[in-house]
Motif scaffolding. Sequence first.
Motif, PDB file in Angstrom:
ATOM      1  N   ALA A 138       0.890  -1.238  -0.180  1.00  0.00           N
ATOM      2  CA  ALA A 138      -0.082   0.084  -0.144  1.00  0.00           C
ATOM      3  C   ALA A 138       0.702   1.067  -0.197  1.00  0.00           C
ATOM      4  O   ALA A 138       2.006   1.116   0.583  1.00  0.00           O
ATOM      5  CB  ALA A 138      -1.082   0.125   1.329  1.00  0.00           C
ATOM      6  N   GLY A 139       0.391   2.318  -0.683  1.00  0.00           N
ATOM      7  CA  GLY A 139       1.352   3.570  -0.633  1.00  0.00           C
ATOM      8  C   GLY A 139       0.355   4.520  -0.977  1.00  0.00           C
ATOM      9  O   GLY A 139      -1.073   4.585  -0.915  1.00  0.00           O
ATOM     10  N   GLY A 140       0.703   5.729  -0.895  1.00  0.00           N
ATOM     11  CA  GLY A 140      -0.222   7.058  -0.634  1.00  0.00           C
ATOM     12  C   GLY A 140       0.560   8.402  -0.775  1.00  0.00           C
ATOM     13  O   GLY A 140       1.575   8.354  -1.495  1.00  0.00           O
ATOM     14  N   LYS A 141       0.268   9.551  -0.089  1.00  0.00           N
ATOM     15  CA  LYS A 141       0.887  10.682  -0.395  1.00  0.00           C
ATOM     16  C   LYS A 141       2.239  10.858   0.369  1.00  0.00           C
ATOM     17  O   LYS A 141       2.270  11.389   1.532  1.00  0.00           O
ATOM     18  CB  LYS A 141      -0.069  12.044   0.095  1.00  0.00           C
ATOM     19  CG  LYS A 141      -1.030  12.308  -0.980  1.00  0.00           C
ATOM     20  CD  LYS A 141      -2.029  13.333  -0.872  1.00  0.00           C
ATOM     21  CE  LYS A 141      -2.982  13.805  -1.905  1.00  0.00           C
ATOM     22  NZ  LYS A 141      -3.565  14.845  -1.680  1.00  0.00           N
ATOM     23  N   SER A 142       3.112   9.953   0.102  1.00  0.00           N
ATOM     24  CA  SER A 142       4.506   9.920   0.741  1.00  0.00           C
ATOM     25  C   SER A 142       5.342   8.978  -0.055  1.00  0.00           C
ATOM     26  O   SER A 142       5.070   8.362  -0.872  1.00  0.00           O
ATOM     27  CB  SER A 142       4.223   9.169   2.332  1.00  0.00           C
ATOM     28  OG  SER A 142       5.483   8.803   2.849  1.00  0.00           O
TER      29      SER A 142
END
Length: 1003
Positions: free
Chosen positions: A205-209
């Motif tokens: 999982a990934g995102g604003k980072s």
Amino acid sequence: VIANIIHSIKGYHSKTIRFLNVAFDSSGDSLLAGDHQGNIYVFDLNGNRFRLVQRAMQPCTALAFGLRRQTEFLVALADYSIKCFDTETKELVSWMRGHDSSVSSISVHASGRYAITTSTDTAQLWDLDTFQRKRKLNVRQSVGIQKVFFLPLSDTILSCFKDNSVFAWEFDTLHCKYRLPTPVEGSALLYKVFAVTRDGRIFVAGGKSNHLHLWCLESKQLIRIIQMPQEVRAVRHLEFLPDRFDGGSNQVLGVISQDNIMRFINIETCKLLFDIGSHEEGISTAAISPNGRYIASVMENGSLNLYSVQALTQEGNKPPPPTFKVVGDWSKHTSEANKLTKRVNSRRSEQPWKSKGSKIPTRLLKMQVNTSLENKENELPGRLNKKRLQALLKGFGEYPAKYRMFVWRSLLQLPENHLAFRSLVDKGTHSAFVNIQNEYPIKSRKLLRVLQRTLSALAHWSAIFAETPYIPLLAFPFVKLFQNNQLICFEAVATVVVNFCQHWFEYFPNPPVNVLSMMENVLAHHDKELLQHLIKYSVTSQVYAWPLLETLLSEVLTREEWLKVFDNIFSNHPSYFLMIVVAYVICSRAHLLRCNQTEDFEYFFHHRNNLDINAVIKEAYHLMEATPLDIHPQHMLDDFMPLSKGQYPVFNKYPKFIVDFQTQEWERIRQDEIEYLRERQLGHELAAKAQEQKAKDEVWYRKQKLLREAEEQRQKVLLEEEKLAEQKQKLAAVKRELKVKELQFLDASRRSFLKCQQDQRQVQPKHLDGEMVRKADEQETGDTVQDVELQWMELELQRELFEQPLIKDQEAVTKEMKQDLAAHRRKVDLEDHLVQRLMEIEREEKKKAQVVAEENLAKAEQKRVDTRWRLRALNTPSLDDQDHEKRYEEIAKLLHDNRVKEAELLKAMKEAEEKKREEVLEKEAHPEEEQKTPAAADEHRKKFSEDKMSDALGLAEKLQREDGCFERLHSLKARHTERGMELQQAPRSGNICLNDLTASGSS
């Protein structure tokens, strides 16, 4: 790159149609691609050909290939529907509806029979055999869904929500299997994108980072945190690269970051293997074939690139420069998240800015190395330097279109106060902008909704904006630019109002006279002739300057010109905005000096004109430098001041009492309008009720009219009935008269009838005697007819008896002939047809049995006929006896009635006995003669009956001899004997009755 695919339309207006989504089939040899206009193409990678399979006529938001029926595919469209098409027939297979927002992803089960479609508010499970929705997942609006998908090669569904919760569900029962725990302290990350290995064990999982979280789905534990390179600030897409030899435990992960570069890393060694894309040719989204041979990427420019994984891995396996790995000295007190964190190290020196053909200038490289970025999507690395941006702007005239929004956000120093903006939005639509669509009829409903929300937030922030009539014109250009990010849109407008609209609201509700005076002083200093010409025709600054200010020049400039102008406005002091307006007027002096009508001036400053915008910008810079300090707006306006972080500043630079009074007036007007609307509604209701009552009254009057007409008709009927009653009375009187006459006539007729009856009674005994004779003759005639019928039946019986021996003889002859024929055949076919002989013998036996059955049947039929005729012969005399008895009883009854009537008649005739003595004597002689006639008839009938009886007995004795029916004939003879005795007694009783009648007549 194997192929670069561009869909372009050439003509007068050449343009490129952008691809939006791609998907591989299960084999990995066919590629499905959809563009912005809804065209869907299939690319055959082995056959090196493509074809158009469907025109959806609207953009597609998601694609899915590889269903159970290999030629079918799913496409999610912009109208929130999902359609299934066939690539061979190019026909619509099914149309599925149910989503209320755009579908972001489609996940197909390993069997290809089921699919899950995901939008922000719901996820729906579909059966692709029946195309019916089986289940629907609803969530609270505050939570939201990120993605719901099937785990590969399993029956588990994984659902990921915006609050970072991840649940696993059983596909069959939809029971929750488990939930991933909350990440450890210090590793909080808002998940946006997800990927799972082919064996379904590792979840990323990934995102604003620049961090990636690796979860083990078997142990439900966070096993690793991968730190991407420093250039990565946000992750936009994740996908594993399959390998046919890894058994589904994929090791290579593709990561698309905010800089539109897709980096492939090894999740075990945390090494950067290779990357595709660049800042000039960025990647928007990508798909990897299931066989791991191809990578299809949709580029930022709308084209489609197809990469060879084999070539990329070979390039990565070349001897690299010396690699290095960052080794950190972790202290004992570091958090568990830091222990899990690993950095991704590149095999080659980092080059965030790559050029396609030539080397990158050292100046640009240097600038990028020293810049700093905010942790937001689509941002550049490093902190921007305003002076360098101004130098870049003067050199190129504008910022690159790709990075313009980021540069603006940096120049305006937008704080991005999410909570503060959310509190403003949560207050809802402001009453001043409820019906904004009536004043500004925008075709795009989304654009209208964003404009309404932005203006409402401004009005809730400061009351002045609810009363300012030109605020929609001022905000609309930014709404159109930032319609996909409403927070940035609001803060950009607020920053422009606070800094570039200084002192605008001090004279509210009038235009800013002080600001217009500054601009007029600058114009007077640099072009007195033009100002004198404007004054000559009474054209004030409210005509030539204020329309440009309140619309931010959007009415007179095209989109590209406006963007270029505001690149310069945002990069300079706020007074530069006023200089731009003055420069626009000065550069238009040739057109303005020709105008001599006020309407012409007003038209000129509200419509686009043929001006070189570069000349206007250059003139504005000249005015900034050449304007004296005493009239320069820079000394009257404050320097740029960005919005504060956390909370927005209080904006009260306006005459509060006027705004409050105007607000009160507007509120009063609104209340009056509400009251008016209420009264109008009440009036409409009363009018409707009046109309309803009027209709009811009309119906009532109509009914009354009908009742009156019916009453009048009834009166007429009553009059006619009265006349009819009078006529009936007259008729009754006539009938009474006729009745009286009829009674008189009947009385006369009765008297004549009595006289006639008296005469008839006198002759009745004669008629009775004649009737008895006639009836006796009829009876004898009937007996004779019956005897004749009996004789005929006997003859028929004898004929049948005679025919029976003939039939038997004929059957015997036939039998002999058949036996002869059979003997002949046996002699001929004795040796060759033994089986035929046996069948013939069996057939002969059957025929013999049939002959015997026919003989027995003929005998039985004959006996049945004999019995029937004998029964008829027995029943006929009894019926005759009953008829004679009935006739004799009737005659006796008539004679008895006659005796009674004669007695009455004799009683009436006692007085005339002396006068009619002679006539009585004659009547006594006449009956004696008549007695002789019945006696003779009786003797004749008795003799006839005896003759017939003897004949019948003779025939019966003959039948008895032939058939042996002696007992039946004996009983028949006895019954005939009894019948003869009755016939002998019947005349005696008749004679007795006649003698009694004669005696009574004599007396």
